[in-house]
Write an enzyme that holds these catalytic residues in place. Structure first.
Site, PDB file in Angstrom:
ATOM      1  N   TYR A  50       0.856  -1.191   0.000  1.00  0.00           N
ATOM      2  CA  TYR A  50       0.000   0.000   0.000  1.00  0.00           C
ATOM      3  C   TYR A  50       0.886   1.232   0.000  1.00  0.00           C
ATOM      4  CZ  TYR A  50      -5.014  -0.366   0.018  1.00  0.00           C
ATOM      5  OH  TYR A  50      -6.302  -0.490  -0.398  1.00  0.00           O
ATOM      6  N   GLU A  52      -0.487   4.809  -0.523  1.00  0.00           N
ATOM      7  CA  GLU A  52      -1.289   6.024  -0.769  1.00  0.00           C
ATOM      8  C   GLU A  52      -0.396   7.250  -0.664  1.00  0.00           C
ATOM      9  OE1 GLU A  52      -4.551   6.063   1.931  1.00  0.00           O
ATOM     10  OE2 GLU A  52      -5.676   4.548   0.810  1.00  0.00           O
ATOM     11  N   ASP A 196      -6.779  12.790 -25.464  1.00  0.00           N
ATOM     12  CA  ASP A 196      -6.718  11.396 -25.030  1.00  0.00           C
ATOM     13  C   ASP A 196      -6.028  10.637 -26.158  1.00  0.00           C
ATOM     14  OD1 ASP A 196      -7.148   8.738 -24.558  1.00  0.00           O
ATOM     15  OD2 ASP A 196      -9.251   8.942 -23.990  1.00  0.00           O
ATOM     16  N   THR A 222      -3.890   5.515 -22.219  1.00  0.00           N
ATOM     17  CA  THR A 222      -3.719   4.174 -21.670  1.00  0.00           C
ATOM     18  C   THR A 222      -2.305   3.742 -22.033  1.00  0.00           C
ATOM     19  OG1 THR A 222      -4.641   3.219 -23.690  1.00  0.00           O
ATOM     20  CG2 THR A 222      -6.154   3.504 -21.830  1.00  0.00           C
ATOM     21  N   LYS A 225      -2.073  -0.168 -25.309  1.00  0.00           N
ATOM     22  CA  LYS A 225      -2.449  -0.309 -26.730  1.00  0.00           C
ATOM     23  C   LYS A 225      -1.167  -0.259 -27.567  1.00  0.00           C
ATOM     24  CE  LYS A 225      -7.156   1.351 -26.021  1.00  0.00           C
ATOM     25  NZ  LYS A 225      -7.248   1.974 -24.706  1.00  0.00           N
ATOM     26  N   ARG A 231      -1.906  -3.133 -18.700  1.00  0.00           N
ATOM     27  CA  ARG A 231      -3.257  -2.549 -18.776  1.00  0.00           C
ATOM     28  C   ARG A 231      -3.357  -1.451 -17.739  1.00  0.00           C
ATOM     29  NH1 ARG A 231      -8.073  -3.788 -21.119  1.00  0.00           N
ATOM     30  NH2 ARG A 231      -6.756  -5.135 -22.347  1.00  0.00           N
TER      31      ARG A 231
HETATM   32  N1  PLP Z   1      -9.649   6.411 -24.179  1.00  0.00           N
HETATM   33  C1  PLP Z   1      -9.621   5.887 -25.426  1.00  0.00           C
HETATM   34  C2  PLP Z   1      -9.396   6.787 -26.611  1.00  0.00           C
HETATM   35  C3  PLP Z   1      -9.811   4.508 -25.599  1.00  0.00           C
HETATM   36  O1  PLP Z   1      -9.817   3.980 -26.829  1.00  0.00           O
HETATM   37  C4  PLP Z   1     -10.022   3.696 -24.443  1.00  0.00           C
HETATM   38  C5  PLP Z   1     -10.219   2.236 -24.541  1.00  0.00           C
HETATM   39  O2  PLP Z   1     -10.363   1.631 -25.519  1.00  0.00           O
HETATM   40  C6  PLP Z   1     -10.068   4.310 -23.193  1.00  0.00           C
HETATM   41  C7  PLP Z   1      -9.861   5.672 -23.095  1.00  0.00           C
HETATM   42  C8  PLP Z   1     -10.443   3.547 -21.953  1.00  0.00           C
HETATM   43  O3  PLP Z   1      -9.470   2.877 -21.376  1.00  0.00           O
HETATM   44  P1  PLP Z   1      -9.778   1.780 -20.235  1.00  0.00           P
HETATM   45  O4  PLP Z   1     -10.500   0.674 -20.929  1.00  0.00           O
HETATM   46  O5  PLP Z   1      -8.404   1.450 -19.776  1.00  0.00           O
HETATM   47  O6  PLP Z   1     -10.605   2.439 -19.177  1.00  0.00           O
END
Ligand code: PLP
Length: 411
Positions: A50, A52, A196, A222, A225, A231
């Protein structure tokens, strides 16, 4: 006791999944196979701790080693993307977006992202997601004729709606996104810009896509990918936002960070800093281009007329098969894709007129243009004759042979 002895049911499921991953062709654009080193860190005993808080400011004793892990992860991520500040704690992509929106806006403020059926993500303002429930959400779309973003129309919508946050980034958009143009639009209307880059993080890391870092107030991604890590997720931002982001990540939306996953992210960033990573991403892009050329030769219409990223969307209407049926019949031959809406899709979201095809996973296995050409030919043969079971079986056997020559982990 060893897992296999204590829990044969779970062991069977893990072995089953291992067999499935080795023996099927993974064309899902959001998936990849991290290295054994990443998996080793992710499966390590760091998960016991842990922690935090943040390095040297924890609410638990005994954090000297996990402090090191988090500092290394942050330093590598900053180096990889050239960011002022990085928070490596977000547990996944949606929580990273949640912490970001909460940092920049208040409940009820307006946010503006790409519509889900046009390639956006649930968490960019879709009504069933927190982002559509807790914020007023307006969406921009791709153009009907070109199926690409038109920055002057996005600017007009932003002028009319005056959102607090503009979100750019997508889950199913095959063309490059111009983050500099989004910055201009945000500046004109006094909005914050969030990118994002989940899908394209690997391409950005390799320097083969414009980086959003100089343009966006906050960038989320993320790590599992095209970046080929565990993950998970992270947030990169300008120094100005660092405190706000850190407070919203912890204690805002989670308690203890997952230190094993942070270690796995650090390993992933080290891999992405190697020169070979650029070669890998180059091949990901070449493989996607090869799919584009082959599909076009075979008479398929591609959304936005093709790709300059790791993915493409195939419009199946001329083949008289829906996305759902295509996904099902290809799965029978061990070719794994996902159904996907195409822009202005006449079909329902569970049916769809298209499939999404991505190249990060097959490229990780070492597949190149000759294999992609073969795979595209198989896809066409199956989709042209979806009822021909013996053809599907024959191709299924060839898929298995190809997979054997390009093992994932069984090397
Ligand atoms: N943002 C985008 C552009 C995504 O394509 C994805 C998942 O495919 C996510 C966020 C979400 O990620 P997570 O599934 O890790 O919550």
């Amino acid at each position: 006791m060893e897992l296999k002895n204590f829990d044969p049911e779970i062991t069977d499921a893990i072995q089953g999944e291992a067999g499935r991953e080795e023996s099927t062709l993974n064309l899902i654009a959001s998936e990849n196979y991290p290295s054994k080193s990443v998996l080793a860190a992710q499966g390590s005993l760091l998960q016991n701790k842990y922690a935090e808080g943040y390095p040297h400011r924890r609410y638990y004793g005994g954090c000297e080693f996990v402090d090191k892990v988090e500092e290394i992860a942050v330093e590598r991520a900053k180096r990889l993307f050239g960011a002022d500040h990085v928070n490596v704690q977000p547990l996944s992509g949606v929580p990273a977006n949640m912490a970001t929106f909460f940092s920049l806006a208040n409940f009820g403020d307006k946010i503006m992202g790409l519509a889900l059926p046009h390639g956006g993500h649930l968490s960019h303002g879709y009504p069933v997601s927190f982002s559509g429930k807790w914020f007023k959400s307006v969406n921009y779309q791709v153009e009907r004729d070109t199926e690409v973003l038109d920055y002057s129309n996005i600017a007009k919508l932003a002028e009319a709606e005056k959102p607090k946050i503009i979100i750019c980034g997508a889950s199913a958009y095959s063309r490059k996104i111009q983050f500099d143009k989004f910055r201009e639009i945000a500046d004109k209307v006094g909005a914050y810009l969030v990118t994002d880059m989940a899908h394209i993080a690997g391409i950005v890391a390799a320097g083969l896509h414009q980086s959003p870092i100089p343009y966006a107030d906050v960038v989320t991604t993320t790590t599992h990918k095209s970046l080929r890590g565990p993950r998970s997720a992270m947030i990169l931002c300008k120094s100005k936002w660092a405190d706000n982001i850190d407070k919203w990540v912890f204690p805002g939306i989670h308690g203890g960070p997952h230190m094993h996953t942070i270690a796995a992210k650090a390993v992933c960033f080290k891999e992405a800093l190697q020169p070979e990573f650029k070669d890998y991403i180059n091949q990901v892009l070449l493989n996607a281009k090869t799919f584009e050329n082959e599909f076009k030769k075979l008479g398929y219409r591609l959304v936005a007329d093709g790709t300059d990223t790791h993915l493409l969307l195939v419009d199946l209407r001329s083949k008289k098969i829906t996305g759902r049926d295509a996904e099902d019949v290809l799965t029978k031959a061990s070719i794994i894709v996902n159904r996907n809406t195409i822009p202005y899709d006449p079909e329902k979201p569970l049916i769809t007129s298209g499939i999404r095809i991505g190249t990060p996973a097959t490229t990780t296995r070492g597949m190149k243009e000759p294999e992609i050409k073969k795979i595209c030919g198989w896809i066409d043969k199956i989709l042209t004759n979806p009822g021909d079971e013996s053809n599907i079986q024959k191709i299924g056997a060839e898929v298995k042979e190809l997979c054997k020559s390009f093992p994932v982990y069984n090397k």
